[in-house]
Design a protein around this motif. Structure first.
Motif, short mmCIF file in Angstrom:
data_model
loop_
_atom_site.label_atom_id
_atom_site.label_comp_id
_atom_site.label_asym_id
_atom_site.label_seq_id
_atom_site.Cartn_x
_atom_site.Cartn_y
_atom_site.Cartn_z
N ASP A 155 0.85 -1.19 0.00
CA ASP A 155 0.00 0.00 0.00
C ASP A 155 0.89 1.24 0.00
OD1 ASP A 155 -2.98 1.03 0.84
OD2 ASP A 155 -1.37 2.29 1.63
N SER B 6 -9.47 -6.83 11.49
CA SER B 6 -9.76 -5.86 10.43
C SER B 6 -11.15 -6.06 9.83
CB SER B 6 -8.69 -5.94 9.35
OG SER B 6 -7.42 -5.66 9.91
N TRP C 108 -5.23 5.47 6.40
CA TRP C 108 -6.63 5.71 6.77
C TRP C 108 -7.08 7.09 6.31
CZ3 TRP C 108 -8.46 2.25 11.07
CH2 TRP C 108 -9.85 2.30 11.22
N GLN D 49 -7.48 6.88 2.43
CA GLN D 49 -8.49 5.99 1.84
C GLN D 49 -9.81 6.04 2.60
OE1 GLN D 49 -6.58 2.17 0.95
NE2 GLN D 49 -4.66 3.26 0.78
N ARG E 92 -12.02 -2.73 0.84
CA ARG E 92 -10.95 -3.72 0.72
C ARG E 92 -11.29 -5.02 1.42
NH1 ARG E 92 -5.19 -2.18 2.64
NH2 ARG E 92 -4.93 -0.10 1.82
N LEU F 282 -4.97 -5.41 6.49
CA LEU F 282 -4.98 -4.03 5.97
C LEU F 282 -3.67 -3.64 5.29
CD1 LEU F 282 -6.93 -2.03 8.71
CD2 LEU F 282 -7.81 -3.09 6.63
N LEU G 268 -11.15 1.38 3.30
CA LEU G 268 -10.64 0.18 3.95
C LEU G 268 -11.73 -0.88 4.05
CD1 LEU G 268 -8.45 1.87 6.73
CD2 LEU G 268 -7.72 1.01 4.51
#
Lengths: 495, 495
Positions: free
Chosen positions: B109, B290, B380, B383, B391, B318, B388
């Motif tokens: 990421d 998550s 965070w 996005q 995802r 994540l 998240l």
């Protein structure tokens, strides 16, 4: 699966990756290029420049506002994110700055940072050869080198997340070696244990004793002399006393470079005591271990080769970057793996197509473990052992210069001129413009609010607050030493 | 000081910084720019490109030669160092690659990596507001957000170096809360203790029990059902049995997302048992935590708000980067600090000019502690919680797709179709071209040597080797799922 569900699912998992960066995969690179530019400008160039501030003090409430910390549902634009990155750097303390003397680490080594950026990008865990082939081999090589400097041609070791954890590992290994039953049956199956360290030791020894279930009472505190070094005669006395009380001594933790006074315990004499009583000798050389690189000063650690374990943090005096903490062992019997191993079958399969002895992850009590060897390796490759030795020698020379200059000035009092056949790395000095203990906090507040310098203070024993000078940043010069004295005088002139 | 000594010293400590980069301070920047270019090309661009290899397998002896690992006295040229950086990346496994399914972390990421690069450059330690003002406040904000997702409006917490250490913290806190004497007097002052976890739990629970001095025997293993979930009735049975044997139960460690089967223990039912018996409920949600971000799937963790502590690793699902491991606590009584604190006067001075409650470093058993919040915070912010959540939902959808596609093919057998009112994140599949347990290692060897893919296998219970599919990389697509099946077929076609 019903058709409705299937549709939902197809809507959700189409054939494109998530648009985390607007669906454009080049955007990831572009973002990172932008961020790296900010890092170079703000953190590297300005962050190490003497004419810039070492910190930009804000009261907590104001800083919260400035940072806008809250995490929300909606994401932000790239422009906003870049501004946030700038703000994070702006309000952070510049630990690479030449006037940052606050901790036992400082400076910014470009080679080590290069290693850290690669580490972060590769983002792997140090458990198996399968997943970290380069770093499994590299960690072993780096540890071998550090062991050689201790004086061992064989042995074992591992990088730990901090010197405190290294110290805990040593305590756990020592008790396991003495009482292997402990792993399965716990401390209740054992006699009461006792470990020994000086009153100048790092606080992690007591924290570790509590965490490991031994309790802080199991730590027997040995006297230190006027320079902060453990008194071996008192150590022996304490051992005999503990035994008389029914406890079983199992470990002595000596310190090479104590946290406040920078003292090196007399390792030869301590090793003699350990030998006589059959005790594990651990040396907490988190700070002082790097002195082993110096032919001139390594005698401060004479006797370290007789230790069973050594904790050494190259992130301190060598500026390798947080964290780089080696636990070194003389053991060749696979004690680490026997003590900590759990043989998880999903990770440490025994039917692999390569030698599974390379899967070193079962040596630790962690599972995932960061790669901490690369930053030190790159730095060492680039500068060589000679380059690192020069650095260590230079910190001694700078400390010596500082002490001599301080003696020439009124208003300063040297709390302790540690001189162990050479000069200490740390010179502790008292700002004695006033002898009131309130002076240090006031000076500290002023320097931080101006952003001109950062240096730590503390009381010690019966001694009121004094400043502890740490010379570690490899880019320091004589001018920085002069600045320190000038600035303390300036900050305190009205007191 | 004799004149001779003084001369030596002046020679050594002149007014210029050490020539680590040939005396040219611009050289540091230039080096880092070059290294960053290599990182972008090799690790980011090629490292995440499906048409490149996921790994470049070398036998250990050959790799040692290629890397030239030895650390020497002489430093090397910048050109050589850059070549070394390239080699390190070349021979490392690309965990950000879309065909890397080997561990519970994967993907790269860019926002999180940006946070990691800033973290490494600022190089500070998370102990006081003085030294880490931004990160002390940021850590608190990030932990608050994670706690809110658990369902707590107050509480405490800290980032730990790995989920294993988080689990140990939980065990230590639970025993301290029950028996505060333990910190000082140790386990010998306590009755025999018992903690409970299922047979599917992570191996760190047993490692932790050994490390903390409880011994692995203190861990009572509770049955799991056919899907790998703890059986609450057996938990209660085990508690009663332990008590009958004279042990004092103090903690249950439930798992949200087990390591091999991806099972979520039934937390409500387990919380009921804990409540009845007055036990601390810890949830090891390192992998599954998550899922709390997903409105669709968070019911898998129903009851987690009744826990006393939660371990959650955003570096897994994540992709925040190793390591990002939160230990979250419901406690509001400052238990962390009371349990772990040692009040070191050189670090946690009480006469500071700001509120020393901000000096959170004494909450942990470490001393130096890396900054692990920034990478998650940047990601965070960029996005958003929504991004998240998407995802997480996507990983479920991809796993569902994979299972359906696998069912259409001959030669595959689904070991376990975990379906807990939805679809599991992990689909475990068996390559049943042959049912011999030797097949998986052979396929693994082939894929690694070709560099086409990496996926882990293991035996489980009476089940022979099978491949465990982990869907975590946020950039995965349906095509990657198809590739997995095609590639396993191709690799095994002659078996």
């Amino acid at each position: 699966m019903t058709p409705a569900l299937l549709t939902d699912f197809i809507l959700m998992a189409d054939s494109k990756p998530l648009p985390a960066l607007n669906g454009n995969s080049m955007a990831a690179e572009a973002l990172l290029q932008e961020v790296f530019g900010i890092v170079v400008d703000e953190a590297i160039r300005k962050g190490t420049c003497a004419s810039e501030k070492v910190c930009e003090w804000k009261e907590p409430e104001e800083l919260k506002q400035l940072l806008d910390l809250e995490l929300r549902s909606q994401g932000e634009s790239q422009e906003q994110i870049l501004e946030r990155c700038r703000a994070v750097i702006r309000y952070s303390v510049k630990t690479g700055h030449p006037r940052f003397f606050n901790q036992l680490f400082s400076g910014l080594d470009a080679h080590a940072l290069a290693g850290r950026i690669i580490t972060e990008t590769l983002n792997t865990s140090q458990y198996t050869y399968e997943i970290a082939p380069v770093f499994v081999l590299m960690e072993e090589e780096v540890l071998k080198k550090l062991r050689a400097l201790v004086g061992w041609s064989s042995g074992d070791g591992v990088f730990c997340p901090g010197g405190s954890i290294s110290n805990m590992y040593a305590i756990n290994l020592a008790r396991y070696q003495r009482f292997p039953d402990c792993k399965q049956r716990g401390l209740r199956a054992l006699p009461p244990l006792a470990l020994f360290t000086s009153k100048e030791c790092h606080y992690s020894i007591k924290k570790g004793a509590a965490f490991l279930g031994l309790g802080t009472d199991s730590v027997r505190v040995v006297k230190a002399d006027e320079r902060g070094r453990m008194v071996p005669e008192d150590l022996e006395q304490q051992i005999i006393m503990a035994e008389a009380e029914g406890a079983v001594p199992f470990l002595v933790s000596a310190t090479a470079g104590t946290t406040v006074l920078g003292a090196f315990d007399p390792l030869e004499a301590i090793a003699n005591v350990c030998q006589r009583h059959g005790l594990w000798l651990h040396v907490d050389a988190a700070w002082g271990g790097s002195v082993l690189l110096s032919q001139t000063h390594r005698h401060l650690l004479d006797g370290i080769q007789r230790a069973d374990s050594v904790a050494w943090n190259p992130h301190k005096l060598l500026a390798a970057g947080l964290q780089c903490c080696a636990l070194l062992l003389r053991d060749t019997s696979n004690l680490l793996k026997r003590c900590h191993g759990a043989q998880a079958s999903y990770l440490f399969q025994q039917d692999k197509f390569y030698d599974v002895a390379l899967d070193t992850g079962d040596k630790v009590v962690q599972c995932g473990r960061r790669v901490d060897c690369l930053k030190l390796w790159v730095m060492w490759k680039a500068q060589g052992g000679q380059g690192l030795e020069q650095r260590v020698d230079r910190t001694f020379a700078l400390a010596r210069y500082l002490v001599e200059e301080m003696k020439k000035r009124e208003g300063f009092e040297l709390v302790l001129e540690v001189r162990v056949a050479g000069w200490e790395i740390k010179a502790s000095l008292l700002e004695s413009v006033s002898t009131l203990p309130q002076v240090a906090p006031v000076l500290k507040e002023r320097m931080v609010k101006e952003g001109s310098m950062m240096i730590g203070y503390q009381p010690h024993g019966t001694q009121g607050n004094f400043f502890r000078m740490v010379v570690a940043n490899p880019s320091l010069t004589l001018a920085d030493m002069d600045f320190l004295l000038d600035e303390l005088e300036r900050l305190g002139q009205d007191l």
